[in-house]
Design an enzyme around this catalytic site. Structure first.
Site, PDB file in Angstrom:
ATOM      1  N   CYS A 152      -1.552   9.593   2.213  1.00  5.96           N
ATOM      2  CA  CYS A 152      -1.251   9.085   0.875  1.00  5.96           C
ATOM      3  C   CYS A 152      -2.345   9.455  -0.121  1.00  5.96           C
ATOM      4  O   CYS A 152      -2.115   9.434  -1.324  1.00  5.96           O
ATOM      5  CB  CYS A 152      -1.038   7.573   0.905  1.00  5.96           C
ATOM      6  N   GLU A 195       0.875  -1.183   0.000  1.00  5.13           N
ATOM      7  CA  GLU A 195       0.000   0.000   0.000  1.00  5.13           C
ATOM      8  C   GLU A 195       0.903   1.221   0.000  1.00  5.13           C
ATOM      9  O   GLU A 195       1.547   1.536   1.002  1.00  5.13           O
ATOM     10  CB  GLU A 195      -0.911  -0.019   1.235  1.00  5.13           C
TER      11      GLU A 195
END
Length: 483
Positions: free
Chosen positions: A263, A229
């Site tokens: 993110c 991720e």
């Protein structure tokens, strides 16, 4: 004297925590030996143990939130929302496990059954990030433990205190200490854990640079699960809206929440030329009003510092590089507190830049790109090797359908910020943002593997063709297991 890892508060520079660096071989060996017994426990036992963990998080919520705020620099109000996400993760994971990895049985003729069940991988390593030091690793740890794996967890070397408290809360809820191990250390310790021959997989959240290194490292190990991720160079597109004020608020939330250290933060504002001047003015005015201060300040800040001075130095340098290569400054990024990593929001128009860097600038820095057509907006949105999140602000349902169909991202929103994805949905990206193993609700998919079985209570078998005939000319058959 053993080597120690120290943690400091970004806002003040004061030492917060220290502990000896872990022995990776020892921690992996303990977890590896413990997982079969944990995997043999009924699912209901593991579920109830994790629900007790959620109760422990709620009971210690204010203490955990204070620690998160001090170690990351994020405002206390935001740290409290992280703690809430940690507690809520358990029930979401139990639901996800039941939906994504259920036992299935299909009855066939003559008592035959076809079954699908799931098994844990074994001992899984988890590498956590510093921006959400409790919530994001917890998003791997809870589903991994629920599926029956043991876990060796190394928090970011920048936020080890939160990682240690998280592990303590699991242990106090009844997760055996041998089943969940804490590994303390820096990058070299992380490399040793990721490359350890006795782990059965790695669940990673962090930068694309590190993720690419891990992907190469695991390239010749298809026997080990790898879930990546990573970050994003995320676009937010503003189109055909009369409500410029609300659009500006959504842009500011997307770009500057968590001091730009999510993110899913928007890195690129792509705006229709006809709307650009009015929208940019509103975004700049809102950015001017954002309070940047220490986590416990009164009035409460919108942004705290970035994680450390190295990060702040890198971001200010990136701003100067953009400016010196054709970017037009809309709002300067400044360092309001000498010697500390506080940054004010930076906004720069890079429309005229001949080459725009396709990197994740992990902080409060927003690049503006003006376009004439919606097709050009989509092309700009996709002008990246990343593919985590994207958002369209304004436009019609038909326009959003076009955006959704053509935008390359794992999270695509309409009239909502790019960040703040739901844990009840899958979370992940494509390109340099992940390796097609989304987390959150879909974490169950990589924490256990499916096993297909064909089963019968009694043996039945025959061979009706292809056997040599006996002397009397009759075929020799095998029935019910007998020759």
């Amino acid at each position: 004297m053993s080597e120690e890892l120290l943690s400091y508060e970004p806002a003040s520079g004061e030492e917060l925590w220290r502990a000896p660096v872990s022995n990776v071989d020892q921690e992996v060996a303990i977890a590896k030996a413990a997982w079969p017994e944990w995997a043999a426990k009924p699912l209901t036992f593991r579920s109830e143990t994790l629900r007790r963990f959620a109760d422990r998080v709620k009971a210690e919520g204010e203490k955990l939130a204070d620690l998160i705020a001090r170690e990351t620099g994020k405002p206390l109000w935001e740290a409290r929302t992280e703690v809430e996400s940690v507690a809520n993760k358990v029930d979401i994971s139990v639901t996800a496990y039941a939906e994504r990895t259920p036992n299935r049985r299909i009855e066939g003729a003559m008592g035959l059954r076809n079954a699908v069940r799931h098994k844990p991988h074994g001992a899984l390593a988890v590498l956590g990030p510093y921006n959400f030091p409790a919530h994001l690793p917890n998003g791997h740890i809870v589903p991994a433990l629920l599926a029956g794996n043991s876990v060796i967890f190394k928090p970011s070397e920048k936020t080890p205190a939160v990682g240690a408290m998280l592990v303590d809360l699991f242990h106090s809820a009844g997760v055996p200490k041998e089943v969940l191990r804490l590994v303390v250390g820096g990058p070299d310790t992380g490399k040793a854990l990721a490359g350890h021959p006795d782990i059965d997989g790695l669940l990673f959240t962090g930068s694309a640079r590190t993720g690419l290194t891990l992907n190469r490292q695991f390239a010749n190990r298809p026997d080990k699960i790898l879930a990546l991720e990573m970050g994003g160079n995320n676009p937010i597109v503003v189109w055909d809206t009369a409500d410029i004020r609300t659009a500006a608020i959504l842009v500011v939330q997307s770009a500057f929440l968590s001091a730009g250290q999510r993110c899913t933060n928007a890195r690129r504002l792509i705006v229709k030329e006809a709307l650009a001047d009015g929208l940019i003015e509103q975004v700049r005015d809102l950015a001017n009003r954002l309070i940047v201060d220490h986590p416990h300040a009164d009035p409460a800040p919108y942004m705290g510092p970035v994680i450390d001075n190295d990060a702040a130095d890198g971001l200010t340098e990136s701003f100067l590089i953009l400016m010196s290569n054709g970017g037009q400054v809309i709002r300067h990024m400044t360092r309001p507190v000498p010697g500390r990593p506080f940054l004010t929001p930076g906004i720069i128009d890079v429309t005229a830049m001949p080459e725009r860097p396709d990197i994740e600038l992990f902080g409060p820095l927003l690049q503006v790109i003006r376009v004439e057509s919606f097709e050009a907006a989509i092309a700009e949105a996709n002008n990246t090797s990343f593919g985590l999140s994207a958002a369209l602000i304004g436009g019609s349902p038909k326009l959003y359908d076009q955006f959704w169909a053509n935008a390359r991202a794992g999270v695509i929103n309409w009239n909502r910020p790019t960040n703040g994805a739901s844990s009840a949905a899958p979370f992940g990206g494509i390109g340099l943002s992940g390796n097609h193993r989304p987390s959150a609700f879909y974490a169950a998919d990589y924490c256990a593997y499916p096993v297909a079985s064909s089963e019968s209570d009694a043996m039945r078998a025959s061979i009706g063709v292809g056997l040599r005939e006996t002397d009397d000319g009759k075929p020799k058959l095998i029935r019910k297991g007998f020759l």
